[in-house]
Design a protein around this motif. Structure first.
Motif, mmCIF file in Angstrom:
data_model
loop_
_atom_site.group_PDB
_atom_site.id
_atom_site.type_symbol
_atom_site.label_atom_id
_atom_site.label_comp_id
_atom_site.label_asym_id
_atom_site.label_seq_id
_atom_site.Cartn_x
_atom_site.Cartn_y
_atom_site.Cartn_z
ATOM 1 N N ASN A 236 -24.184 -38.289 -37.855
ATOM 2 C CA ASN A 236 -24.935 -38.760 -36.686
ATOM 3 C C ASN A 236 -25.051 -37.708 -35.596
ATOM 4 O OD1 ASN A 236 -26.360 -41.108 -36.444
ATOM 5 N ND2 ASN A 236 -24.517 -42.394 -36.577
ATOM 6 N N PHE A 237 -25.066 -36.448 -35.995
ATOM 7 C CA PHE A 237 -25.337 -35.384 -35.017
ATOM 8 C C PHE A 237 -26.225 -34.338 -35.685
ATOM 9 C CE2 PHE A 237 -22.971 -31.755 -36.616
ATOM 10 C CZ PHE A 237 -21.976 -32.318 -37.410
ATOM 11 N N THR A 238 -26.895 -33.559 -34.831
ATOM 12 C CA THR A 238 -27.635 -32.384 -35.335
ATOM 13 C C THR A 238 -27.188 -31.184 -34.508
ATOM 14 O OG1 THR A 238 -29.435 -32.895 -33.807
ATOM 15 C CG2 THR A 238 -29.677 -33.677 -36.090
ATOM 16 N N GLY A 239 -27.618 -30.018 -34.901
ATOM 17 C CA GLY A 239 -27.226 -28.796 -34.176
ATOM 18 C C GLY A 239 -25.790 -28.429 -34.490
ATOM 19 N N GLY A 240 -25.158 -27.709 -33.564
ATOM 20 C CA GLY A 240 -23.764 -27.321 -33.772
ATOM 21 C C GLY A 240 -23.592 -26.242 -34.827
ATOM 22 N N GLU A 241 -24.675 -25.483 -35.099
ATOM 23 C CA GLU A 241 -24.526 -24.383 -36.049
ATOM 24 C C GLU A 241 -23.642 -23.289 -35.425
ATOM 25 O OE1 GLU A 241 -27.458 -25.437 -34.956
ATOM 26 O OE2 GLU A 241 -28.573 -26.232 -36.681
ATOM 27 N N LEU A 242 -22.906 -22.615 -36.268
ATOM 28 C CA LEU A 242 -22.118 -21.463 -35.822
ATOM 29 C C LEU A 242 -22.942 -20.209 -36.117
ATOM 30 C CD1 LEU A 242 -19.417 -19.965 -35.065
ATOM 31 C CD2 LEU A 242 -18.818 -20.147 -37.489
ATOM 32 N N LEU A 243 -23.189 -19.394 -35.089
ATOM 33 C CA LEU A 243 -23.898 -18.122 -35.296
ATOM 34 C C LEU A 243 -22.881 -16.992 -35.238
ATOM 35 C CD1 LEU A 243 -27.118 -18.491 -33.068
ATOM 36 C CD2 LEU A 243 -26.629 -19.472 -35.325
ATOM 37 N N ILE A 244 -22.813 -16.200 -36.295
ATOM 38 C CA ILE A 244 -21.914 -15.037 -36.323
ATOM 39 C C ILE A 244 -22.800 -13.799 -36.222
ATOM 40 C CG2 ILE A 244 -20.161 -13.782 -37.626
ATOM 41 C CD1 ILE A 244 -19.557 -16.370 -39.148
ATOM 42 N N TYR A 245 -22.663 -13.064 -35.126
ATOM 43 C CA TYR A 245 -23.556 -11.929 -34.893
ATOM 44 C C TYR A 245 -23.142 -10.714 -35.709
ATOM 45 C CZ TYR A 245 -26.077 -14.470 -31.419
ATOM 46 O OH TYR A 245 -26.875 -15.398 -30.826
ATOM 47 N N ASP A 246 -24.154 -9.973 -36.155
ATOM 48 C CA ASP A 246 -23.913 -8.689 -36.806
ATOM 49 C C ASP A 246 -23.520 -7.682 -35.728
ATOM 50 O OD1 ASP A 246 -24.686 -9.847 -39.216
ATOM 51 O OD2 ASP A 246 -26.801 -9.376 -38.871
ATOM 52 N N SER A 247 -23.157 -6.486 -36.162
ATOM 53 C CA SER A 247 -22.709 -5.467 -35.199
ATOM 54 C C SER A 247 -23.635 -4.265 -35.230
ATOM 55 C CB SER A 247 -21.295 -5.011 -35.555
ATOM 56 O OG SER A 247 -20.454 -6.121 -35.605
ATOM 57 N N LYS A 248 -23.577 -3.512 -34.159
ATOM 58 C CA LYS A 248 -24.390 -2.300 -34.015
ATOM 59 C C LYS A 248 -23.540 -1.249 -33.321
ATOM 60 C CE LYS A 248 -29.372 -2.373 -33.197
ATOM 61 N NZ LYS A 248 -29.830 -2.373 -34.483
ATOM 62 N N ILE A 249 -23.776 -0.010 -33.643
ATOM 63 C CA ILE A 249 -23.103 1.064 -32.917
ATOM 64 C C ILE A 249 -24.079 1.553 -31.856
ATOM 65 C CG2 ILE A 249 -22.001 3.338 -33.128
ATOM 66 C CD1 ILE A 249 -20.670 1.089 -34.770
ATOM 67 N N ARG A 250 -23.710 1.354 -30.602
ATOM 68 C CA ARG A 250 -24.609 1.785 -29.530
ATOM 69 C C ARG A 250 -23.878 2.761 -28.625
ATOM 70 N NH1 ARG A 250 -26.715 -3.613 -28.207
ATOM 71 N NH2 ARG A 250 -28.003 -3.710 -30.057
ATOM 72 N N ASN A 251 -24.424 3.961 -28.495
ATOM 73 C CA ASN A 251 -23.780 5.012 -27.690
ATOM 74 C C ASN A 251 -22.329 5.186 -28.094
ATOM 75 O OD1 ASN A 251 -26.155 5.320 -26.234
ATOM 76 N ND2 ASN A 251 -25.562 3.687 -24.819
ATOM 77 N N GLY A 252 -22.074 5.107 -29.379
ATOM 78 C CA GLY A 252 -20.708 5.316 -29.857
ATOM 79 C C GLY A 252 -19.835 4.088 -29.721
ATOM 80 N N TYR A 253 -20.370 2.988 -29.232
ATOM 81 C CA TYR A 253 -19.569 1.767 -29.089
ATOM 82 C C TYR A 253 -19.992 0.729 -30.107
ATOM 83 C CZ TYR A 253 -18.094 3.644 -24.634
ATOM 84 O OH TYR A 253 -17.572 4.436 -23.672
ATOM 85 N N TYR A 254 -19.014 -0.078 -30.491
ATOM 86 C CA TYR A 254 -19.240 -1.136 -31.447
ATOM 87 C C TYR A 254 -19.644 -2.376 -30.660
ATOM 88 C CZ TYR A 254 -17.997 -3.881 -35.549
ATOM 89 O OH TYR A 254 -18.014 -4.695 -36.636
ATOM 90 N N THR A 255 -20.910 -2.803 -30.791
ATOM 91 C CA THR A 255 -21.388 -3.934 -29.986
ATOM 92 C C THR A 255 -22.137 -4.943 -30.855
ATOM 93 O OG1 THR A 255 -23.416 -2.745 -29.504
ATOM 94 C CG2 THR A 255 -21.676 -2.598 -27.853
ATOM 95 N N LYS A 256 -22.506 -6.046 -30.249
ATOM 96 C CA LYS A 256 -23.208 -7.123 -30.936
ATOM 97 C C LYS A 256 -24.656 -6.719 -31.224
ATOM 98 C CE LYS A 256 -25.376 -11.241 -29.175
ATOM 99 N NZ LYS A 256 -26.541 -10.441 -28.816
ATOM 100 N N ALA A 257 -25.101 -6.995 -32.437
ATOM 101 C CA ALA A 257 -26.515 -6.780 -32.781
ATOM 102 C C ALA A 257 -27.310 -8.028 -32.402
ATOM 103 C CB ALA A 257 -26.639 -6.503 -34.277
ATOM 104 N N GLU A 258 -28.626 -7.946 -32.514
ATOM 105 C CA GLU A 258 -29.460 -9.122 -32.232
ATOM 106 C C GLU A 258 -29.424 -10.104 -33.400
ATOM 107 O OE1 GLU A 258 -30.717 -9.606 -29.235
ATOM 108 O OE2 GLU A 258 -29.699 -7.706 -28.849
ATOM 109 N N SER A 259 -29.245 -9.576 -34.600
ATOM 110 C CA SER A 259 -29.288 -10.426 -35.802
ATOM 111 C C SER A 259 -27.956 -11.162 -35.982
ATOM 112 C CB SER A 259 -29.589 -9.564 -37.027
ATOM 113 O OG SER A 259 -28.677 -8.492 -37.087
ATOM 114 N N PHE A 260 -28.016 -12.265 -36.710
ATOM 115 C CA PHE A 260 -26.794 -13.070 -36.912
ATOM 116 C C PHE A 260 -26.859 -13.826 -38.228
ATOM 117 C CE2 PHE A 260 -29.842 -15.261 -34.120
ATOM 118 C CZ PHE A 260 -30.168 -16.364 -34.904
ATOM 119 N N GLN A 261 -25.712 -14.332 -38.639
ATOM 120 C CA GLN A 261 -25.596 -15.190 -39.814
ATOM 121 C C GLN A 261 -25.427 -16.621 -39.284
ATOM 122 O OE1 GLN A 261 -25.536 -13.256 -42.647
ATOM 123 N NE2 GLN A 261 -25.332 -11.387 -41.432
#
Ligand SMILES: O=C(O)CCC(=O)C(=O)O
Ligand SMILES: [Fe+2]
Length: 305
Positions: A236-261
């Motif tokens: 009796n609910f919808t939504g509540g998906e878990l989004l796990i973001y991919d990673s990106k190396i930006r300026n030598g730092y490990y950060t969140k990408a725009e894409s996700f699982q």
């Protein structure tokens, strides 16, 4: 529970490879000036013309809370191993990228897909029924969730911290799955130092914004996050998906990408992923607003020593 925004530092395991086959491993926050200087020192040695290599600098890195220090001149630094991977731009790629219309080499901005393991039928039908019955009888014991940063409106859900029989059962089963799950996540198998568990309910409008699970000193040893999903039937609910973001190396730092699982909160399924991944829970729509119709989880963390 810890939260952190995209730009917050992660802990990076850094192995310095020094001339003569020496090496030294230390943990540094991803925004540490020492880490930036080390990566620059490696990149600086890649110029084709020796005249472009800057003079050697002296590194002095405090160790063990200032009890010891590691000192070496930068020209003795042969390479560096980082976990998670950090890629720097070499002198040549910096120059190529600076050239007009030059395509940016892929290595400057690679997206690293996040891995996860999602398994069905974690409990037997009889165990699930007992668990649901147990939870239905404890609605009044659920309290509002919080985050370690105390940030308002970051997380809305309710939680039960003590549910002994089922927390032990979950922890034992999670432990038993480690030899299967860790290799699938590309991690070496280890004996967990501790496995935490809590029982969470998301009802109408509840969510958990973008965060990781090991971004503060008290959560730093969390290696894996697991989330076991269950709910009453009919759903009796919808939504509540878990989004796990991919990673990106930006300026030598490990950060969140725009894409996700995207992980669907499937009844009687469990998902495992690295606690350092950025992730979020999308808002739940539960028109009845009845506790029994909530999106339920037993979720927790596997700690290494
Ligand atoms: O409920 C979920 O799917 C994930 C929960 C979560 O991210 C957490 O409790 O840290
Ligand atoms: Fe989380």
């Amino acid at each position: 529970m810890s939260t952190s925004s995209q730009a917050e530092p992660q802990t990076v395991r850094v192995t310095l490879l020094l001339a003569g086959g020496h090496q030294h491993t230390l943990s540094l926050p991803s925004n540490s000036p020492v880490l930036v200087a080390v990566m620059k020192a490696v990149a600086a040695q890649t110029g084709s013309d020796r005249n472009t290599i800057p003079p050697s600098q002296l590194f002095q890195i405090p160790l063990d809370g200032d009890k010891r220090a590691l000192c070496f001149p930068s020209h003795q630094l042969v390479g560096v191993v980082t976990e998670p991977p950090i890629y720097v731009q070499s002198k040549q790629t910096q120059m190529a990228a600076a050239a007009p219309n030059a395509p940016t080499p892929a290595v400057n901005d690679p997206t690293i897909p996040s891995r996860f393991v999602h398994l069905d039928n974690f409990f037997s039908k009889e165990e699930c029924d007992r668990l649901l019955q147990y939870v239905m009888e404890r609605e009044s014991e659920f309290t509002s969730t919080t985050t370690s940063t105390g940030q308002a409106d970051y997380r809305h859900s309710t939680v039960l911290y003590h549910f002994s029989e089922f927390s032990e059962m979950t922890i034992e089963r999670v432990k038993g799955l480690m030899p299967k799950v860790l290799p699938a996540l590309d991690r070496p198998v280890f004996v967990p130092q501790e496995i935490e568990a809590q029982l969470t309910a998301h009802n109408e409008g509840n969510y958990f914004k973008l965060h990781n699970d090991n971004g503060s000193p008290d959560t730093a040893t969390r290696e894996l996050t697991y989330v076991y999903y269950f709910h009453n039937y009919p759903k009796n609910f919808t939504g509540g998906e878990l989004l796990i973001y991919d990673s990106k190396i930006r300026n030598g730092y490990y950060t969140k990408a725009e894409s996700f699982q995207t992980i669907e909160p499937r009844h009687n399924s469990i998902v495992f992923f690295l606690s350092r991944y950025m992730h979020e829970v999308l808002p739940v729509r539960c028109p009845s607003q009845k506790f029994a119709d909530s999106r339920f989880t037993i979720n927790g963390w596997v700690r290494r020593s």
